[in-house]
Design an enzyme around this catalytic site. Structure first.
Site, mmCIF file in Angstrom:
data_model
loop_
_atom_site.group_PDB
_atom_site.id
_atom_site.type_symbol
_atom_site.label_atom_id
_atom_site.label_comp_id
_atom_site.label_asym_id
_atom_site.label_seq_id
_atom_site.Cartn_x
_atom_site.Cartn_y
_atom_site.Cartn_z
ATOM 1 N N ARG A 75 -1.585 7.864 -4.958
ATOM 2 C CA ARG A 75 -2.614 7.877 -3.900
ATOM 3 C C ARG A 75 -3.931 8.464 -4.404
ATOM 4 N N TYR B 132 9.092 -9.163 4.341
ATOM 5 C CA TYR B 132 8.235 -9.219 5.537
ATOM 6 C C TYR B 132 6.743 -9.126 5.185
ATOM 7 N N SER C 127 0.088 8.217 13.757
ATOM 8 C CA SER C 127 -1.239 8.837 13.670
ATOM 9 C C SER C 127 -2.036 8.101 12.590
ATOM 10 N N ILE D 239 18.336 -3.648 -0.046
ATOM 11 C CA ILE D 239 19.137 -3.087 -1.147
ATOM 12 C C ILE D 239 19.401 -1.639 -0.743
ATOM 13 N N THR E 65 13.804 6.764 -9.198
ATOM 14 C CA THR E 65 14.839 6.556 -8.171
ATOM 15 C C THR E 65 15.012 5.062 -7.866
ATOM 16 N N GLY F 77 9.685 5.136 -10.970
ATOM 17 C CA GLY F 77 10.809 4.797 -11.856
ATOM 18 C C GLY F 77 11.936 5.815 -11.860
HETATM 19 C C1 LIG Z 1 16.833 -2.620 10.635
HETATM 20 C C2 LIG Z 1 16.336 -1.997 9.347
HETATM 21 C C3 LIG Z 1 17.411 -1.808 8.348
HETATM 22 C C4 LIG Z 1 16.982 -1.432 6.954
HETATM 23 C C5 LIG Z 1 16.336 -2.579 6.265
HETATM 24 C C6 LIG Z 1 16.286 -2.410 4.827
HETATM 25 C C7 LIG Z 1 15.555 -3.208 4.033
HETATM 26 C C8 LIG Z 1 14.636 -4.257 4.472
HETATM 27 C C9 LIG Z 1 13.338 -4.337 3.699
HETATM 28 C C10 LIG Z 1 12.955 -3.021 3.182
HETATM 29 C C11 LIG Z 1 11.730 -2.738 2.741
HETATM 30 C C12 LIG Z 1 11.506 -1.438 2.185
HETATM 31 C C13 LIG Z 1 10.319 -1.040 1.879
HETATM 32 C C14 LIG Z 1 10.086 0.317 1.330
HETATM 33 O O1 LIG Z 1 8.988 0.597 1.011
HETATM 34 S S1 LIG Z 1 11.385 1.430 1.147
HETATM 35 C C15 LIG Z 1 10.704 2.802 0.259
HETATM 36 C C16 LIG Z 1 11.014 4.006 0.979
HETATM 37 N N1 LIG Z 1 10.711 5.168 0.140
HETATM 38 C C17 LIG Z 1 9.833 6.078 0.481
HETATM 39 O O2 LIG Z 1 9.231 6.032 1.544
HETATM 40 C C18 LIG Z 1 9.624 7.192 -0.499
HETATM 41 C C19 LIG Z 1 8.351 7.960 -0.288
HETATM 42 N N2 LIG Z 1 8.204 8.426 1.094
HETATM 43 C C20 LIG Z 1 7.675 9.628 1.456
HETATM 44 O O3 LIG Z 1 7.287 10.416 0.612
HETATM 45 C C21 LIG Z 1 7.552 9.949 2.911
HETATM 46 O O4 LIG Z 1 8.538 9.277 3.654
HETATM 47 C C22 LIG Z 1 6.167 9.565 3.516
HETATM 48 C C23 LIG Z 1 5.877 8.079 3.355
HETATM 49 C C24 LIG Z 1 6.127 9.956 5.011
HETATM 50 C C25 LIG Z 1 5.058 10.339 2.797
HETATM 51 O O5 LIG Z 1 5.368 11.712 2.731
HETATM 52 P P1 LIG Z 1 4.191 12.829 2.762
HETATM 53 O O6 LIG Z 1 3.124 12.470 1.848
HETATM 54 O O7 LIG Z 1 4.854 14.158 2.556
HETATM 55 O O8 LIG Z 1 3.622 12.680 4.185
HETATM 56 P P2 LIG Z 1 3.824 13.546 5.495
HETATM 57 O O9 LIG Z 1 2.776 14.598 5.465
HETATM 58 O O10 LIG Z 1 5.226 13.951 5.690
HETATM 59 O O11 LIG Z 1 3.441 12.462 6.594
HETATM 60 C C26 LIG Z 1 2.186 11.791 6.614
HETATM 61 C C27 LIG Z 1 1.909 11.395 8.059
HETATM 62 O O12 LIG Z 1 2.928 10.493 8.498
HETATM 63 C C28 LIG Z 1 3.561 11.028 9.675
HETATM 64 N N3 LIG Z 1 4.982 10.673 9.681
HETATM 65 C C29 LIG Z 1 5.866 10.968 8.722
HETATM 66 N N4 LIG Z 1 7.077 10.523 9.072
HETATM 67 C C30 LIG Z 1 6.943 9.943 10.286
HETATM 68 C C31 LIG Z 1 7.849 9.302 11.191
HETATM 69 N N5 LIG Z 1 9.140 9.133 10.878
HETATM 70 N N6 LIG Z 1 7.382 8.809 12.338
HETATM 71 C C32 LIG Z 1 6.070 8.920 12.659
HETATM 72 N N7 LIG Z 1 5.135 9.518 11.833
HETATM 73 C C33 LIG Z 1 5.587 10.031 10.676
HETATM 74 C C34 LIG Z 1 3.366 12.538 9.553
HETATM 75 O O13 LIG Z 1 3.509 13.158 10.812
HETATM 76 C C35 LIG Z 1 1.952 12.606 8.983
HETATM 77 O O14 LIG Z 1 1.002 12.357 9.977
HETATM 78 P P3 LIG Z 1 0.209 13.611 10.692
HETATM 79 O O15 LIG Z 1 -0.736 12.944 11.623
HETATM 80 O O16 LIG Z 1 1.269 14.411 11.407
HETATM 81 O O17 LIG Z 1 -0.452 14.366 9.577
HETATM 82 N N1 LIG Z 2 15.520 -0.836 -1.005
HETATM 83 C C1 LIG Z 2 15.151 -1.897 -0.292
HETATM 84 O O1 LIG Z 2 15.898 -2.412 0.554
HETATM 85 C C2 LIG Z 2 13.816 -2.507 -0.530
HETATM 86 C C3 LIG Z 2 12.854 -1.897 -1.302
HETATM 87 N N2 LIG Z 2 11.643 -2.536 -1.478
HETATM 88 C C4 LIG Z 2 10.641 -1.967 -2.357
HETATM 89 O O2 LIG Z 2 11.238 -1.535 -3.543
HETATM 90 C C5 LIG Z 2 10.497 -0.475 -4.099
HETATM 91 C C6 LIG Z 2 11.406 0.682 -4.414
HETATM 92 O O3 LIG Z 2 12.005 1.155 -3.224
HETATM 93 P P1 LIG Z 2 13.398 1.937 -3.245
HETATM 94 O O4 LIG Z 2 13.854 2.083 -4.629
HETATM 95 O O5 LIG Z 2 14.290 1.298 -2.280
HETATM 96 O O6 LIG Z 2 12.986 3.347 -2.618
HETATM 97 P P2 LIG Z 2 12.671 4.757 -3.294
HETATM 98 O O7 LIG Z 2 12.242 5.637 -2.197
HETATM 99 O O8 LIG Z 2 13.799 5.173 -4.148
HETATM 100 O O9 LIG Z 2 11.438 4.444 -4.252
HETATM 101 C C7 LIG Z 2 10.109 4.760 -3.969
HETATM 102 C C8 LIG Z 2 9.530 5.464 -5.166
HETATM 103 O O10 LIG Z 2 8.124 5.610 -4.982
HETATM 104 C C9 LIG Z 2 7.760 6.882 -5.459
HETATM 105 N N3 LIG Z 2 6.561 7.315 -4.759
HETATM 106 C C10 LIG Z 2 6.387 7.460 -3.425
HETATM 107 N N4 LIG Z 2 5.161 7.928 -3.160
HETATM 108 C C11 LIG Z 2 4.527 8.044 -4.356
HETATM 109 C C12 LIG Z 2 3.248 8.489 -4.742
HETATM 110 N N5 LIG Z 2 2.339 8.880 -3.842
HETATM 111 N N6 LIG Z 2 2.931 8.500 -6.052
HETATM 112 C C13 LIG Z 2 3.836 8.104 -6.979
HETATM 113 N N7 LIG Z 2 5.069 7.674 -6.677
HETATM 114 C C14 LIG Z 2 5.418 7.661 -5.374
HETATM 115 C C15 LIG Z 2 8.935 7.800 -5.154
HETATM 116 O O11 LIG Z 2 9.009 8.913 -6.057
HETATM 117 P P3 LIG Z 2 8.427 10.369 -5.697
HETATM 118 O O12 LIG Z 2 8.962 10.760 -4.378
HETATM 119 O O13 LIG Z 2 8.891 11.199 -6.877
HETATM 120 O O14 LIG Z 2 6.939 10.241 -5.702
HETATM 121 C C16 LIG Z 2 10.115 6.863 -5.381
HETATM 122 O O15 LIG Z 2 10.589 6.979 -6.698
HETATM 123 C C17 LIG Z 2 9.389 -0.148 -3.100
HETATM 124 O O16 LIG Z 2 8.214 -0.834 -3.454
HETATM 125 C C18 LIG Z 2 9.935 -0.729 -1.821
HETATM 126 O O17 LIG Z 2 8.898 -1.067 -0.934
HETATM 127 C C19 LIG Z 2 11.355 -3.735 -0.905
HETATM 128 C C20 LIG Z 2 12.279 -4.347 -0.117
HETATM 129 C C21 LIG Z 2 13.580 -3.802 0.121
#
Ligand SMILES: CCCCC/C=C\CC/C=C/C=C/C(=O)SCCNC(=O)CCNC(=O)[C@H](O)C(C)(C)COP(=O)(O)OP(=O)(O)OC[C@H]1O[C@@H](n2cnc3c(N)ncnc32)[C@H](O)[C@@H]1OP(=O)(O)O
Ligand SMILES: NC(=O)C1=CN([C@@H]2O[C@H](COP(=O)(O)OP(=O)(O)OC[C@H]3O[C@@H](n4cnc5c(N)ncnc54)[C@H](OP(=O)(O)O)[C@@H]3O)[C@@H](O)[C@H]2O)C=CC1
Length: 340
Positions: free
Chosen positions: A124, A204, A162, A248, A74, A72
């Site tokens: 997690r 998707y 990985s 979005i 971001t 909540g």
């Molecule tokens: C054409 C496309 C246009 C865009 C389309 C837009 C919208 C369409 C629909 C969208 C859907 C969206 C869905 C979503 O869910 S968006 C939400 C996005 N927000 C987040 O991801 C926020 C949280 N994310 C994170 O914290 C990190 O990104 C995380 C997921 C990698 C987790 O971080 P952390 O816990 O610190 O993990 P790491 O230790 O960094 O990594 C774990 C493991 O993954 C490997 N890794 C990390 N990044 C990559 C990479 N880019 N490529 C390959 N592998 C990666 C990393 O190396 C680690 O593995 P090891 O084996 O090395 O340990």
């Molecule tokens: N934006 C888009 O185009 C789309 C987004 N979505 C979905 O919308 C939702 C929000 O995405 P969006 O706002 O765009 O992206 P953000 O990255 O802003 O939101 C993801 C949130 O998840 C939290 N988060 C990630 N890992 C953990 C964890 N291990 N424990 C607790 N919280 C965690 C992050 O906070 P923190 O790093 O503090 O943990 C962050 O606030 C997601 O479910 C995404 O899949 C779906 C389709 C399209």
């Protein structure tokens, strides 16, 4: 599309496919620098579809209600928290980064006048989830609304992933949703208290998608979890719905899914409404589904994507790029054809 390109030559057609190769070349020709900050280009028809973002429900709709929103601090989670808080809810926001949560809580509560509680949580980790829910129960009681919004995602060819990359995404999205839902669900059942659960997935989740395979797998799992509990936990006063957003422009999503900003234009070309969605549009739908106006809604999966999924699914939809003159030629050829 291939046939049309052969008939009319690729140069004369400004198709997404024709643009794709030079676009990819540009994308990787720019090294590792992050090129973002492209304008939010809109197609002309977007003028017919203005995004109304202010909360649409009646003020006080969530008065005396507690809402728990993961992620909540971001993006969409922040937007949903703002809307619920504006409508009277006392919100609890949970994620890993406590500083971000605190800043968001302060920003929202100063605007709405309603309390927002930041609680650190790693979804997690089931122990972290339990500690978070303990704190919520202690501070504000059990929630009336639970939004599973936290997620992790990034684009990558699957052969580069990985085991730990798969685990990072699926632990956050699928296991995180399960830990939150099981922990809060069991307590609600024991207390005989009803609640509305909402899961944020993606378009998707239905189709799967290359280059985000762990996210697609986990989101499909989240949908199966929700649909299973619709049937099983309705008798306890719990209902479950799903929102599947299209693109979005949040920092969290676009920095990981469109790191150079070069895919945005292609995306808008395949959205019939001609623009990206907005956080406020998702928040209004979420607020409706979690409100008592939606008491009879359970098991709904709602796409909110400006028509993108339908556009991508239809075999012939790229023909919308064919000009009137080109149609004249094709129609003449088709009409000349006799027999099989
Ligand atoms: C054409 C496309 C246009 C865009 C389309 C837009 C919208 C369409 C629909 C969208 C859907 C969206 C869905 C979503 O869910 S968006 C939400 C996005 N927000 C987040 O991801 C926020 C949280 N994310 C994170 O914290 C990190 O990104 C995380 C997921 C990698 C987790 O971080 P952390 O816990 O610190 O993990 P790491 O230790 O960094 O990594 C774990 C493991 O993954 C490997 N890794 C990390 N990044 C990559 C990479 N880019 N490529 C390959 N592998 C990666 C990393 O190396 C680690 O593995 P090891 O084996 O090395 O340990
Ligand atoms: N934006 C888009 O185009 C789309 C987004 N979505 C979905 O919308 C939702 C929000 O995405 P969006 O706002 O765009 O992206 P953000 O990255 O802003 O939101 C993801 C949130 O998840 C939290 N988060 C990630 N890992 C953990 C964890 N291990 N424990 C607790 N919280 C965690 C992050 O906070 P923190 O790093 O503090 O943990 C962050 O606030 C997601 O479910 C995404 O899949 C779906 C389709 C399209």
């Amino acid at each position: 599309v291939k046939i049309i390109i052969r008939i009319f030559d690729a140069e004369s057609l400004s198709t997404s496919n024709a643009l794709f190769t030079p676009c990819l070349l540009q994308l990787f020709g720019n090294g590792t620098a992050v090129l973002r900050k492209s304008d939010d280009d809109r197609a002309p028809q977007a003028r017919f579809f203005p995004p109304l973002q202010e909360p649409m429900l009646l003020p006080g709709t969530f008065k005396n209600k507690v809402a728990f929103i993961t992620g909540g601090g971001t993006g969409l989670g922040k937007g949903m928290t703002f809307t619920l808080s504006s409508l009277g809810a006392e919100c609890v926001i949970a994620s890993r980064n406590l500083d971000v949560l605190k800043a968001t809580a302060e920003e929202i509560s100063s605007q709405t006048g309603n309390k927002v509680h930041p609680v650190q949580c790693n979804v997690r980790d089931p122990d972290s989830v339990k500690a978070t829910v303990d704190q919520m129960v202690n501070d504000v009681g059990l929630p009336d609304v639970v939004i599973n919004n936290a997620a992790g995602n990034f684009i990558s060819p699957s052969e580069r992933l990985s085991a730990n990359a798969w685990k990072a995404i699926t632990d956050t999205v699928l296991n995180g949703t399960a830990y939150i839902t099981l922990d809060i669900g069991k307590r609600l059942i024991a207390a005989q208290k009803g609640a509305a659960f909402l899961c944020i997935t993606t378009i998707y989740a239905d189709s799967g998608s290359g280059f985000v395979m762990p996210s697609a797998s986990a989101k499909a799992g989240v949908e199966a979890l929700c649909k299973s509990l619709v049937a099983e936990w309705g008798r306890y006063g719990l209902r479950f719905n799903i929102i599947q957003p299209g693109p979005i422009k949040t920092k969290g999503a676009f920095s990981r899914l469109d790191p150079t900003g070069k895919f945005e234009k292609l995306m808008i070309e395949r959205i019939p409404v001609g623009r990206l969605g907005t956080v406020g549009e998702i928040a209004n739908l979420a607020a409706y589904l979690c409100s008592d106006y939606a008491s009879w809604v359970s098991g709904a999966t709602i796409k909110i994507d400006g028509g993108e999924y339908s556009f991508m699914a239809g075999e012939f939809n790229s023909l919308s790029l064919v000009t009137k003159e080109q149609w004249d030629v094709m129609e003449a050829i088709i009409r000349q054809t006799k027999g099989s």
